[in-house]
Write an enzyme that holds these catalytic residues in place. Structure first.
Site, short mmCIF file in Angstrom:
data_model
loop_
_atom_site.label_atom_id
_atom_site.label_comp_id
_atom_site.label_asym_id
_atom_site.label_seq_id
_atom_site.Cartn_x
_atom_site.Cartn_y
_atom_site.Cartn_z
N ASP A 134 0.82 -1.21 0.00
CA ASP A 134 0.00 0.00 0.00
C ASP A 134 0.85 1.26 0.00
OD1 ASP A 134 0.77 -0.73 2.65
OD2 ASP A 134 -0.68 0.69 3.47
N GLU A 136 -0.12 -1.33 5.62
CA GLU A 136 0.98 -0.96 6.52
C GLU A 136 0.89 0.50 6.92
OE1 GLU A 136 5.10 0.43 7.62
OE2 GLU A 136 3.75 1.14 6.03
#
Length: 374
Positions: free
Chosen positions: A78, A140
């Site tokens: 991400d 994350e």
């Protein structure tokens, strides 16, 4: 390190895949296909379902020789916002930038690119290695949420290398703090601010007094505390009766972190009691800290991989957290290395393509070192 993957083409193609946190579906599909093309067995866990995202974490394995160490390579899929429709450009020095409207996404697509390049090199050169496990996580950037869905039974490695840090090649984050978040709701007494303010108890005033008296900022070399949100809304003619405070405390020493949290809770309790208000305090441990001494086998292995790749190890004690904080609590000792990206989480984010290639070389060496690296 070439033929199938060209670092420029691979990295530029990955950063152009939109993958905000919990929207990593297309990125995961691409990574899964790439890993499978390199001979890895790939599974997708249930993290996406648990977090209401598009996909779960990718957990892949390349079988190796039983007499060599099992290793794990980690990165996250991400990116932070704004990260949609990234338009990368490469300058005359081989440095990649966005067009200034978005982040670049080198954090952490540079890490993913380096891992894919490393796996390709190992396969092409038929380099001896033990089992190699690859973990590409989701979410994350919103509190290590994807990594927190991992379970100990899913991981099988003696040593781990996370490719998700700033700093020049050679940087190793050998120590980092644990982080706890806290939330306080201060409840006062509502009253008309013009007609009868003496009947009210301002939650805003109570909370402000508590914040002013609590530990804040840099406490010592390894400990910090911070308020991130202070919300108390009411019309100007009303004594506000509700305030919510959100903050955090970090320390590489768990006992210090707990003492700071106790002092913060105490500051709110005392301010509330003195004013006739109420303070409800809750805390949540986000992740534990770590500290690897110079003689730790993992640290020696990473330093050897860096040295053999032409880089001087530069151990650092850091103040932030990453998926490595979570993975190391699941039984795999793991440390983060610098990839050389700069100005992350901004529209000025950039990285030299050469740094990605160098990080891949370090990962190759890390995976192929024998047990004894002395």
């Amino acid at each position: 390190m070439n033929e199938k993957y060209n670092v420029r083409d691979l990295f530029l193609s990955l950063v152009q895949i939109d993958s905000h946190s919990l929207q990593e579906g297309e990125m995961a599909a691409r990574c899964k296909a790439e890993l499978e093309s390199l001979g890895l067995q790939v599974t997708v866990d249930k993290a996406g379902e648990a977090l209401n995202g598009q996909t779960g974490n990718l957990i892949a394995k390349l079988p190796g020789e039983p007499n060599m160490p099992k290793v794990l390579l980690a990165a996250h899929m991400d990116t932070v916002r704004p990260g949609e429709s990234v338009n990368p450009r490469v300058d005359e020095n081989g440095v990649v930038w966005s067009d200034g409207k978005t982040v670049l996404g080198a954090d952490d697509k540079a890490g993913i690119t380096a891992i894919l390049l490393a796996l390709q090199e190992i396969q092409q050169q038929q380099l001896p290695h033990g089992d190699i496990q690859v973990v590409f996580t989701i979410a994350e950037e919103i509190g290590l949420q994807g990594a927190k869905q991992l379970r100990e039974a899913q991981l099988d490695a003696h040593f781990g290398l996370s490719l998700d840090s700033g700093g020049a090649l050679g940087t190793i984050a050998v120590a980092g703090p644990g982080q706890a978040k806290f939330e306080v709701t201060v409840t006062g007494v509502r009253a008309h601010a013009g007609v009868a303010p003496e009947r009210g108890v301002s939650a805003i005033k109570v909370a402000a007094q508590a914040v002013a008296s609590m530990p804040h900022g840099r406490i010592d070399e390894e400990t910090t505390a911070n308020i991130g949100s202070f919300v108390g809304e009411a019309p100007t003619n009303v004594v506000a009766d509700k305030v919510t405070i959100i903050g955090e405390a970090r320390s590489r020493n768990p006992e210090k972190r707990e003492r700071i949290l106790e002092k913060i809770e105490q500051a709110f309790a005392q301010a509330a009691q003195a004013a006739g208000a109420k303070a409800d305090f809750t805390q949540t441990l986000m992740y534990e800290g770590f500290d690897f001494p110079a003689d730790a086998p993992l640290r020696k292995r990473i330093e050897k991989a860096l040295h053999d790749s032409g880089f001087t190890p530069n151990p650092q004690k850091v103040g932030g957290g990453s998926d490595a904080n979570v993975i190391q609590t699941l039984g795999v000792p793991i440390l983060n290395i610098g990839l050389g990206y700069e100005d992350i989480h901004s529209t000025n984010e950039h990285i030299a393509l050469a740094n990605i290639e160098h990080a891949a070389q370090v990962a190759v060496r890390f995976c192929t070192l024998p047990w004894d690296v002395a």
